[in-house]
Design an enzyme around this catalytic site. Structure first.
Site, PDB file in Angstrom:
ATOM      1  CB  CYS A 263      -0.925  -0.001   1.217  1.00 13.72           C
ATOM      2  SG  CYS A 263      -1.980  -1.471   1.354  1.00 13.72           S
ATOM      3  CB  ALA A 265       0.076   6.250  -2.554  1.00 11.16           C
ATOM      4  N   GLY A 268       6.905   7.299   0.358  1.00 11.81           N
ATOM      5  CA  GLY A 268       7.998   7.567   1.295  1.00 11.81           C
ATOM      6  C   GLY A 268       8.685   6.306   1.773  1.00 11.81           C
ATOM      7  CE  LYS A 269       5.530   3.582   6.691  1.00 13.22           C
ATOM      8  NZ  LYS A 269       4.645   4.733   6.436  1.00 13.22           N
ATOM      9  CG  ASP A 314      -7.783  -4.555  -3.899  1.00 14.32           C
ATOM     10  OD1 ASP A 314      -7.053  -4.477  -2.888  1.00 14.32           O
ATOM     11  OD2 ASP A 314      -9.005  -4.776  -3.839  1.00 14.32           O
ATOM     12  CB  CYS A 386      -0.191   5.777  11.063  1.00 15.69           C
ATOM     13  SG  CYS A 386      -1.466   6.017   9.815  1.00 15.69           S
TER      14      CYS A 386
END
Length: 448
Positions: A263, A265, A268-269, A314, A386
């Site tokens: 997942c 977007a 950054g990761k 997906d 998060c």
């Protein structure tokens, strides 16, 4: 020229009304004209952090809830003025300009006298009114009641600290690109342009004061990225121990690790995985179900001079995109309530509903079930959210381990609470423990 305060209050109230109607804070503030946006967003964030108190005060001032836009303007003024010590302007000025804002907008002009009466009474009776709302949990903590009760259950020793942290301004933390520079060298580059920073973790620097990225030296050339200290743990947690050790026999001939960012977007990761391992050591597939958001992955990688296979698909339906070759490592940064990043997105607490947690937990379980078969024996999957809610963290992983006997829980920090020192080892060299709320579980697949 500085735009008049009454106009900023008008736009802040309009953004609040939009958020109350279901829009995200990001969309609400992006609708503001660019020249006005920074000031309006700063006011709006403060309003959202103190909205519980403002709504409690409004209930004491008005027998009936006003129409949406006048109510948003009234609550905006109350949220900004209730605590004179932290008010961005003198409370009298805020009241005067809020009334002016009501008079100048046809949509609120009919309620201008009502707003004026409420706010003038508030100025006269402020101490008494604030004291009358002190016993109300939503006013005291500025979170929905269900959210407060859930935190009490999930973190009985830390719930107050979490709620207080949510109402604080977050730090701006950078991830230094160690493929292009070093942390000490970049810290000196920041100092040369008057920006103080302290080191956090292996590759992070926390700025003393936030700055636009355009003011960061080397940002356009990919020398750093903006990423919270807790989020910077993902890449090393997933890859440490899997990468070949430099200088050992056979290292040069080793095939790149196959890594999936499920997942991905805004990327950054994904970028940190490539920076941490080195582009030659891993091949990354970055999945994103939303085509518009997937373009942000491409933009992030382009700025940093990195590349990955970006696929719009997906993650819960591997049959539509998986080639059948197992992955060595999978990063699953699962969709969640975002309850750990409320200080960065203060609208989240007012947009979420209690039922969202169970719905998102079901989605997380479905993603785990779909992706676990794609991990090779001896490989690993890093599950993270998060979120500070246990239903999206420890409870989710307990249920997964109970139903997957080929999985074992590796060394990982579990729940990281915002500004909590309880897991200080998880963010080394971070004296303040100043990071977002996160959950990490490293799942290792037993060899056959």
């Amino acid at each position: 020229m500085q735009p008049p305060l009454w106009r900023q209050l008008q736009l802040t109230a309009a953004a609040l009304a939009s958020i109350r109607a279901g829009s995200s804070g990001t969309a609400a503030f992006e609708a503001v004209e660019p020249a006005m946006r920074p000031g309006v967003q700063a006011l709006g964030f403060q309003v959202l952090r103190w909205l519980g108190r403002a709504e409690a005060l409004r209930r004491h001032l008005a027998k009936r809830t006003p129409p949406p836009l006048p109510d948003a303007l009234l609550c905006t003024a109350l949220a900004l003025a209730w605590d004179a010590q932290h008010a961005p302007y003198e409370p009298f000025t805020l009241v005067d300009q809020a009334v002016e804002a009501a008079k100048r907008n046809p949509a609120t002009r009919a309620q201008a006298s009502f707003i004026n009466a409420c706010l003038r009474r508030f100025l006269r009776e402020r101490d008494e009114l604030v004291a009358a709302t002190d016993h109300e949990p939503v006013a005291q903590w500025n979170h929905p009641r269900w959210w407060i009760e859930r935190l009490k259950r999930d973190h009985p020793r830390d719930w107050q600290r979490v709620l207080a942290a949510d109402n604080a301004q977050p730090p701006m933390t950078l991830r230094v690109n160690l493929r292009k520079t070093t942390v000490p060298a970049y810290q000196l580059a920041l100092q040369s342009v008057g920006l103080a920073a302290i080191r956090v973790g292996e590759s992070g620097l926390q700025l003393a004061r936030a700055r636009p990225v355009q003011q960061l030296p080397g940002f356009a050339d990919g020398e750093c990225s903006v990423q919270d200290a807790a989020a910077q743990l993902a890449a090393p947690l997933l890859l440490e121990g899997l990468l070949p050790v430099a200088g050992t026999a056979g290292t040069a001939a080793a095939a790149p690790l196959r890594v999936l960012d499920a997942c991905a977007a805004p990327g950054g990761k994904t970028a940190h995985l490539l920076e941490f391992a080195g582009p030659a050591a891993i091949e990354v597939t970055a999945l994103e179900v939303d085509a518009a958001r997937s373009r942000r992955i491409d933009e992030t990688l382009a700025r940093l001079g990195l590349s990955a296979k970006v696929v719009v698909a997906d993650a819960a339906r591997p049959s539509a995109w998986w080639d059948g070759t197992p992955f060595d490592a999978i990063l699953l940064d699962a969709p969640c309530t975002a309850s750990g990043i409320v200080r960065r997105h203060p609208d989240v607490r007012w947009l979420r509903r209690e039922s969202d947690t169970a719905q998102l937990a079901a989605q997380q379980a479905a993603l785990l079930a779909a992706l676990w078969p794609l991990v090779r024996p001896g490989g690993r999957l890093l599950y993270c959210t998060c979120s500070v809610f246990r239903e999206e963290g420890s409870h989710q992983i307990d249920a997964f381990l109970a139903h997957n006997t080929d999985a074992r829980l590796g060394a990982s920090p579990g729940h990281l609470l915002p500004q909590s020192g309880a897991n200080a080892r998880a963010v080394p060299d971070n004296p303040s423990g100043d990071h977002d709320g996160f959950f990490y579980a490293l799942l290792e697949k037993r060899p056959r």
